[in-house]
Motif scaffolding. Structure first.
Motif, PDB file in Angstrom:
ATOM      1  N   PRO A 262       0.674  -1.235   0.095  1.00 59.69           N
ATOM      2  CA  PRO A 262      -0.123   0.074  -0.044  1.00 59.69           C
ATOM      3  C   PRO A 262       0.993   1.426   0.016  1.00 59.69           C
ATOM      4  O   PRO A 262       1.943   1.259   0.388  1.00 59.69           O
ATOM      5  CB  PRO A 262      -0.833  -0.259   1.369  1.00 59.69           C
ATOM      6  CG  PRO A 262       0.150  -0.788   2.044  1.00 59.69           C
ATOM      7  CD  PRO A 262       0.887  -1.856   1.103  1.00 59.69           C
ATOM      8  N   TRP A 263       0.333   2.315  -0.364  1.00 58.02           N
ATOM      9  CA  TRP A 263       1.160   3.762  -0.424  1.00 58.02           C
ATOM     10  C   TRP A 263       1.093   3.927   1.043  1.00 58.02           C
ATOM     11  O   TRP A 263       0.432   3.829   1.784  1.00 58.02           O
ATOM     12  CB  TRP A 263       0.538   4.536  -1.296  1.00 58.02           C
ATOM     13  CG  TRP A 263       1.124   5.859  -1.376  1.00 58.02           C
ATOM     14  CD1 TRP A 263       0.767   7.200  -0.996  1.00 58.02           C
ATOM     15  CD2 TRP A 263       2.641   6.126  -1.637  1.00 58.02           C
ATOM     16  NE1 TRP A 263       1.545   8.102  -1.308  1.00 58.02           N
ATOM     17  CE2 TRP A 263       3.023   7.485  -1.605  1.00 58.02           C
ATOM     18  CE3 TRP A 263       3.551   5.276  -2.189  1.00 58.02           C
ATOM     19  CZ2 TRP A 263       4.192   7.977  -2.008  1.00 58.02           C
ATOM     20  CZ3 TRP A 263       4.742   5.730  -2.438  1.00 58.02           C
ATOM     21  CH2 TRP A 263       4.989   7.092  -2.127  1.00 58.02           C
TER      22      TRP A 263
ATOM     23  N   ASP B 266      -6.017  -0.265   0.069  1.00 54.54           N
ATOM     24  CA  ASP B 266      -5.918   1.051  -0.263  1.00 54.54           C
ATOM     25  C   ASP B 266      -7.075   1.549  -1.092  1.00 54.54           C
ATOM     26  O   ASP B 266      -7.373   1.137  -2.077  1.00 54.54           O
ATOM     27  CB  ASP B 266      -4.682   0.980  -1.457  1.00 54.54           C
ATOM     28  CG  ASP B 266      -4.273   2.385  -1.702  1.00 54.54           C
ATOM     29  OD1 ASP B 266      -5.124   3.490  -1.770  1.00 54.54           O
ATOM     30  OD2 ASP B 266      -2.955   2.779  -1.543  1.00 54.54           O
ATOM     31  N   PRO B 267      -7.537   2.607  -0.672  1.00 55.13           N
ATOM     32  CA  PRO B 267      -9.042   3.304  -1.062  1.00 55.13           C
ATOM     33  C   PRO B 267      -8.848   3.738  -2.401  1.00 55.13           C
ATOM     34  O   PRO B 267      -9.649   3.430  -3.232  1.00 55.13           O
ATOM     35  CB  PRO B 267      -9.244   4.354  -0.173  1.00 55.13           C
ATOM     36  CG  PRO B 267      -8.050   4.865   0.574  1.00 55.13           C
ATOM     37  CD  PRO B 267      -7.199   3.607   0.685  1.00 55.13           C
ATOM     38  N   LEU B 268      -7.838   4.266  -2.976  1.00 55.45           N
ATOM     39  CA  LEU B 268      -7.772   4.519  -4.258  1.00 55.45           C
ATOM     40  C   LEU B 268      -7.605   3.329  -5.061  1.00 55.45           C
ATOM     41  O   LEU B 268      -7.863   3.408  -6.301  1.00 55.45           O
ATOM     42  CB  LEU B 268      -6.511   5.755  -4.529  1.00 55.45           C
ATOM     43  CG  LEU B 268      -6.768   6.902  -3.544  1.00 55.45           C
ATOM     44  CD1 LEU B 268      -5.556   7.881  -3.785  1.00 55.45           C
ATOM     45  CD2 LEU B 268      -8.130   7.578  -3.924  1.00 55.45           C
ATOM     46  N   THR B 269      -6.721   2.391  -4.705  1.00 61.50           N
ATOM     47  CA  THR B 269      -6.695   1.318  -5.511  1.00 61.50           C
ATOM     48  C   THR B 269      -7.924   0.563  -5.663  1.00 61.50           C
ATOM     49  O   THR B 269      -8.174   0.101  -6.677  1.00 61.50           O
ATOM     50  CB  THR B 269      -5.701   0.285  -4.882  1.00 61.50           C
ATOM     51  OG1 THR B 269      -4.195   0.919  -4.855  1.00 61.50           O
ATOM     52  CG2 THR B 269      -5.483  -1.113  -5.696  1.00 61.50           C
TER      53      THR B 269
ATOM     54  N   ASP C 115       0.879   6.778   2.568  1.00 62.12           N
ATOM     55  CA  ASP C 115      -0.252   7.866   3.027  1.00 62.12           C
ATOM     56  C   ASP C 115      -1.698   7.339   3.280  1.00 62.12           C
ATOM     57  O   ASP C 115      -2.443   7.795   3.633  1.00 62.12           O
ATOM     58  CB  ASP C 115      -0.500   8.967   2.130  1.00 62.12           C
ATOM     59  CG  ASP C 115       0.904   9.741   2.313  1.00 62.12           C
ATOM     60  OD1 ASP C 115       1.923   9.789   3.061  1.00 62.12           O
ATOM     61  OD2 ASP C 115       1.461  10.574   0.945  1.00 62.12           O
ATOM     62  N   SER C 116      -1.682   6.017   2.729  1.00 59.16           N
ATOM     63  CA  SER C 116      -2.846   5.232   2.736  1.00 59.16           C
ATOM     64  C   SER C 116      -3.585   4.961   4.179  1.00 59.16           C
ATOM     65  O   SER C 116      -4.738   4.859   4.373  1.00 59.16           O
ATOM     66  CB  SER C 116      -3.110   4.053   1.858  1.00 59.16           C
ATOM     67  OG  SER C 116      -2.344   3.478   2.457  1.00 59.16           O
TER      68      SER C 116
END
Length: 412
Positions: A279-280, A291-294, A282-283
């Motif tokens: 995960p990034w 990861d919400p953006l993923t 900042d996630s």
């Protein structure tokens, strides 16, 4: 790249081949497709990475009976629906898109026999296909003004025709029992000569170097005054002189291949993100799959793929409805071409998007050569160049806005 010794290879080939299985109906076709796809998928990445031509694999594929599923029921085939044909191609292409592409021209050529062949030609060629024989192709040429500007000639000479010229993008010709070659007569009418493998003057050269669809062997066919019996030559011009579904059939198979590529790329994305990706920072989550953006991007890809698949099925149903009529009209062909064009726009776009997003979502590890994930984007990019999708937007818009029917040819 080596030229194939046609005479030797054809003798060896036929001696080792048993009669193909004959599929009975749509349900069996789908079941067999899943079985074959599971087998083909196992070595797909390695074949692509090494550009290892699928000589053995294409035997499994055609011997399964899947290459004969469009032979009409009246001639002993399954005569499957276009919904089933499209799904079979999508299933195989998701396993290995090169193998998914190999029968594309074959199915179009089976349709040419059905549309333009004499009764004797239908009896002969349909029996060949049911027995496991494969059609390659010798359609396109390099260096001409456009795809319909052909230089290959087909000339009548008594009980034979003489074919002379050079072809490229000859997908499947290297693996074929017959290499149907498109040429023009003196009046520039198109004729298709179904040339048996091993015929003197026919050479198939393995010189395909495209960065995608690497194992389709889409290279050169040369024809040095090849003599073909008149019984093996069909009037291809009749396919477009009169309203037929041959163009939309060719196009919907192309779209199904792209849908399969997208499915394969997305499946590899999911597997890698779940098991390997990080995960990034900042996630604030522990797993890449949280990861919400993923998660958002995965949702978007699925929506795009399902929309493409829905339009693909809709287009197949339009084809089935037109094929069920006693006579195909210009309006039928136009509706089919437009429906397939709509599907082809979305399958093209999602195949390219899924191939590119794989790396963005899976991360740097996914670019390692050991995974060969780049094959999905490479395959999508090369395969979707068969005809420009920007013209599909024009075709669809011109039909709905101005009532203009698409021109009848193999790319509509």
């Amino acid at each position: 790249m080596a030229e194939v010794d046609e005479a030797v290879s054809s003798k060896t080939f036929d001696a080792n081949r048993s009669a193909a299985h004959v599929i009975a109906d749509d349900a069996e076709a789908l079941a067999v497709a899943h079985e074959v796809a599971a087998r083909l998928a196992k070595g797909a990445a390695g074949r692509d990475a090494e550009r290892r031509l699928p000589h053995e694999e294409i035997e499994w594929f055609s011997q399964s009976g899947l290459w004969a599923i469009t032979v009409p029921k009246a001639y002993g085939g399954a005569g499957v629906s276009f919904v089933t044909l499209t799904e079979v191609i999508r299933i195989i292409a998701a396993a290995d898109s090169s193998l998914g592409q190999l029968p594309q021209n074959h199915f179009g050529l089976v349709d040419v026999v059905a549309l333009t062949g004499s009764e004797a030609q239908k009896q002969y060629f349909f029996a060949q296909v049911l027995g496991g024989k494969r059609f390659g192709n010798g359609f396109s040429e390099k260096g001409t003004k456009n795809v319909l500007d052909l230089k290959t000639s087909v000339t009548r000479d008594g009980d034979h025709y003489v074919v002379h010229g050079t072809k490229f993008y000859s997908t499947g010709a290297l693996f074929a029992d017959f290499v149907p070659v498109l040429g023009l007569d003196a009046e520039r009418n198109g004729w298709l000569a179904y040339i048996p493998k091993g015929t003197p003057g026919l050479s198939v050269i393995d010189d395909w170097s495209g960065f995608g669809q690497r194992t389709t062997a889409s290279g050169t066919v040369t024809l040095d005054h090849v003599r073909v019996p008149a019984s093996h030559v069909l009037p291809a011009h009749r396919v477009t002189d009169f309203p037929t579904l041959n163009g939309p059939i060719s196009q919907i198979i192309q779209a199904a291949i792209d849908a399969g590529i997208a499915q394969a790329a997305l499946a590899d994305t999911l597997t890698f993100v779940r098991a390997r990706s990080r995960p990034w920072i900042d996630s604030g989550v522990e797993r890449a799959s949280d990861d919400p953006l993923t998660v958002r991007e995965i949702g978007h890809l699925h929506i795009q793929l399902h929309a493409a698949e829905a339009l693909l099925e809709r287009a197949a149903r339009v084809l089935d409805a037109s094929a069920a009529k006693p006579e195909t009209t210009e309006d039928d062909v136009a509706r089919a071409s437009v429906a397939v064009g709509e599907a082809k726009v979305l399958t093209t776009e999602v195949a390219l998007l899924a191939g590119e997003k794989l790396f963005e979502l899976a991360g740097t590890q996914s670019t390692l050569a050991e995974h060969n994930f780049d094959r999905h984007w490479r395959n999508a990019r090369v395969h979707t160049l068969h005809d420009p999708v920007r013209w599909k937007y024009h075709l669809v818009g011109n039909y709905y806005l101005n009532g203009v029917k698409p021109v009848r040819h193999p790319w509509n």
